[in-house]
Design an enzyme around this catalytic site. Structure first.
Site, mmCIF file in Angstrom:
data_model
loop_
_atom_site.group_PDB
_atom_site.id
_atom_site.type_symbol
_atom_site.label_atom_id
_atom_site.label_comp_id
_atom_site.label_asym_id
_atom_site.label_seq_id
_atom_site.Cartn_x
_atom_site.Cartn_y
_atom_site.Cartn_z
ATOM 1 N N GLU A 261 0.822 -1.215 0.000
ATOM 2 C CA GLU A 261 0.000 0.000 0.000
ATOM 3 C C GLU A 261 0.856 1.265 0.000
ATOM 4 O O GLU A 261 0.594 2.235 0.696
ATOM 5 C CB GLU A 261 -0.967 -0.017 1.181
ATOM 6 C CG GLU A 261 -1.930 -1.187 1.132
ATOM 7 C CD GLU A 261 -2.925 -1.234 2.272
ATOM 8 O OE1 GLU A 261 -4.063 -1.693 2.054
ATOM 9 O OE2 GLU A 261 -2.563 -0.796 3.396
ATOM 10 N N ASP A 340 -8.623 -9.066 4.163
ATOM 11 C CA ASP A 340 -8.350 -7.935 5.055
ATOM 12 C C ASP A 340 -9.369 -7.871 6.184
ATOM 13 O O ASP A 340 -10.225 -6.979 6.201
ATOM 14 C CB ASP A 340 -8.359 -6.634 4.249
ATOM 15 C CG ASP A 340 -7.807 -5.454 5.033
ATOM 16 O OD1 ASP A 340 -7.275 -5.660 6.132
ATOM 17 O OD2 ASP A 340 -7.908 -4.317 4.538
ATOM 18 N N GLU A 368 -12.572 -2.514 12.281
ATOM 19 C CA GLU A 368 -12.582 -1.781 11.019
ATOM 20 C C GLU A 368 -13.708 -2.230 10.103
ATOM 21 O O GLU A 368 -14.396 -1.395 9.505
ATOM 22 C CB GLU A 368 -11.235 -1.955 10.318
ATOM 23 C CG GLU A 368 -11.139 -1.255 8.977
ATOM 24 C CD GLU A 368 -9.791 -1.457 8.301
ATOM 25 O OE1 GLU A 368 -9.622 -0.947 7.174
ATOM 26 O OE2 GLU A 368 -8.908 -2.133 8.889
#
Length: 646
Positions: A261, A340, A368
């Protein structure tokens, strides 16, 4: 929300009464003695050095950081080979309460994993997009605020270290894995801040680690390269880390996110991840430190038109060819699933494919993708499934028996309740307890947490179990169906957006069309991801009929009319589960409203949970309506129960 004082979490004063009301002898100096001294001062007991003691803490010659509790008619004795183990024995005695003083067979406990680590994603500066804590939902950082170290929080940080030690955590990485410019300086000219924190955590048997940027030799050292094979780069790391150990002799080591990323890494120099990790391991080796190297590496600039590239298999493709190439002091940190931290994923195949490498299982306590601590979502059942998964079938080892360590991303901050949602404390508690003993059941852990946090009687316990026990599966029902994942708002990841990531470069696709939905990850006709698993799971996942329903759309693209084991079609399952999920959240809210604040269930906590359950009902309804409407419009197939779909 009302302003409240800092909540004691699962260590309110009264849980110390069984210890603090007795005569206690502690044969070592340090934290155990000080904790007992405080408990006796609060509850009328006595810390003694001679004479009869009801409770004795002493060192013995056993191995490791485990402990033994011997309960005999005249006294209870807690022993361990180390101060840290004795501290764990102290907190085990707290959990036992009065039962610690009832004669019973000896209790011996050793941790399943030698290192049980919590990773903070705290920033020193306020990041313009991610804020003070990346993916944090519990206020600001305990350690930093707007670029400054929080000296005013040192007493609370001590309380935090105490909470972590009480659940068996013995390592903590203090800063975000996405290391920005200011945070990079924690390794050098801001090291004083880490020294202060290490002194606090050390008292509770917790070693501190730092996330570092792979480009540190350039950013901090003025070099023109970070090539891990360059002698000047290697020398810079050796000198810099030696200086850290001069100040923090028990410094745990470094955590690295590289070539992921946009983070710098060894790929820029034509080197491998093993080259990069081993360079750091060599610099740490004289001091006993370790490298945690994250396996979260994938192409975040993928062409959405390209169905041959599969983010799910990226870590497998990058790292399994390097098995055996990493130094013994490198721990490859692998997310529990291949994508993820989704509410439902298969267990990462990397965890079963690298027997020559030390692996850490990485979980995410911060929510998240599971409601961001606005939703009740008790995650212990998911983690227990992961830890108990047997990649080589019923006779093979579990994940808990395969990996070397357990690591999790923290869900804490400076919120008065520590975790934003008061009930999210249970997730932090559960991670620590499962990292110590993966055989504990989620229900037993929840019951233990309830007993400590609320001194809950049978009626209150039953209500909490009804609200929390199945809340992960409830969340799964009203969000992305059958393991397909994501469908969240891009960027902040809260709330539904079915096509939000569908045409982006992030590799998180569901491929819904007029005929069907799901990702073909078979060897025969898809990306080949199913073949990354050993037998029997490679065959199970290859087969559309054998794949568990809850993972069907992760592994197969199927027609909306495909029938699940339940007999329902995929499209009807989507409708039914989304209506059911919302109904379950409404029931959770009704159960909460039926409780009354009293004792440790304070008015402030009761109000906070009530407000958040209102938001969960609203958000779950939005998920239901968007997902059901989307698939009705895509498929053209009506709900056979004729419920309102927009």
């Amino acid at each position: 929300m009302a302003t409240v004082s800092v909540h004691p979490a699962w260590l309110p004063t009264d849980v110390w009464r069984p210890i603090g009301s007795r005569r206690v002898r502690v044969d070592v100096s340090g934290t155990v003695r000080e904790e007992v001294r405080a408990a006796c001062a609060n509850h009328g007991g006595a810390l003694i050095t001679s004479g009869h003691a009801d409770l004795i803490f002493a060192l013995d010659s056993a191995d490791g950081d485990g402990y033994a509790i011997t309960r005999e008619p005249h006294a209870t004795t807690v022993t361990s080979a180390t101060h840290a183990g004795l501290l764990h024995g102290l907190f085990a005695t707290v959990r036992l309460g009065e039962a610690a003083f009832t004669p019973a067979p000896p209790l011996r406990s050793r941790p399943a994993f030698a290192r049980r680590m919590l990773d903070h994603w705290d920033n020193v500066d306020v990041h313009p997009v991610m804020g003070q804590v990346e993916r944090g939902y519990a206020g600001g950082s305990l350690f930093w605020r707007a670029g400054e170290f929080r000296h005013d929080q040192l007493p609370r940080i001590r309380d935090y270290a105490r909470l972590l030690a009480s659940i068996g955590i013995n390592a903590v990485a203090l800063n975000n894995v996405n290391v920005h410019t200011t945070e990079a300086h924690l390794l050098t000219d801001r090291l004083d801040e880490i020294v202060l924190l290490s002194e606090i955590f050390r008292g509770y048997g917790i070693r501190v680690h730092l996330a570092v940027t792979f480009a540190a030799p350039m950013l901090l050292g003025g070099l023109d390269t970070a090539d891990p094979l360059d002698p000047a780069v290697r020398a810079w790391w050796e000198v810099t880390l030696a200086q850290v150990y001069e100040r923090i002799p028990d410094f745990g080591g470094v955590l690295v996110k590289a070539d992921s990323e946009g983070r710098p890494g060894p790929f820029a120099y034509g080197r491998t991840h093993a080259d990069g990790a081993n360079m750091l391991a060599a610099a740490l080796a004289p001091h006993g430190g370790v490298v945690h190297w994250r396996a979260f590496v994938y192409n975040h600039r993928q062409d959405w038109r390209d169905r041959g590239t599969d983010r799910a298999r990226a870590a497998y493709d990058h790292f399994t060819p390097l098995d055996g190439a990493f130094a013994d002091t490198v721990i490859l940190q692998v997310k529990h699933g291949p994508m993820d931290f989704q509410p439902r994923e298969p267990v990462s195949p990397v965890l079963a494919a690298m027997p020559g490498t030390r692996l850490a299982l990485e979980l995410q306590v911060t929510q998240e993708y599971t409601g961001q601590q606005k939703h009740v979502c008790y995650l212990a059942p998911m983690w227990a499934e992961v830890l108990g998964f047997r990649p080589r079938g019923a006779e093979g080892a579990t994940i808990a028996g395969t990996v070397a360590e357990a690591v999790a991303v923290a869900n804490t901050g400076d919120d008065p309740f520590w975790t934003g949602h008061p009930l999210a404390q249970a997730n932090l508690y559960a991670f620590g307890r499962l990292a110590w003993d993966p055989t504990l059941t989620p229900a037993a852990i929840l019951d233990e947490w309830l007993g400590l946090t609320f001194d809950a009687g049978d009626g209150l316990r039953a209500a909490f179990h009804a609200i929390m026990g199945e809340s992960w599966r409830t969340y799964e029902r009203y969000t992305a169906p059958l393991g397909v994942g994501f469908m969240v708002r891009p960027g902040h990841h809260y709330g539904p957006d079915v096509d939000g990531y569908e045409y982006t470069p992030w590799g998180t696709y569901h491929f819904a069309d007029r005929d069907g939905v799901g990702v073909d990850r078979t060897v025969a006709s898809g990306t080949g991801f199913a073949g990354c698993y050993p037998y029997p799971w490679s065959e199970v996942f290859e087969s559309v009929t054998d794949t568990p329903d809850e993972l069907l759309l992760f592994l197969h693209h199927v027609p909306y009319t495909h029938r699940l084991r339940s007999g329902r079609t995929v499209i009807q399952h989507i409708y039914d589960t989304h209506f059911a999920g919302v109904a379950e959240v409404e029931r959770m809210r009704d159960l909460w409203r039926g409780l009354k604040p009293a004792g440790l269930l304070t008015p402030e906590l009761y109000a906070r949970v009530g407000e958040l359950l209102d938001e969960q009902v609203r958000c779950a309804g939005e998920w239901r309506d968007q997902v059901n409407s989307y698939f009705l419009r895509k498929s053209g197939i009506a709900d056979n129960r004729r419920r309102p779909i927009h």
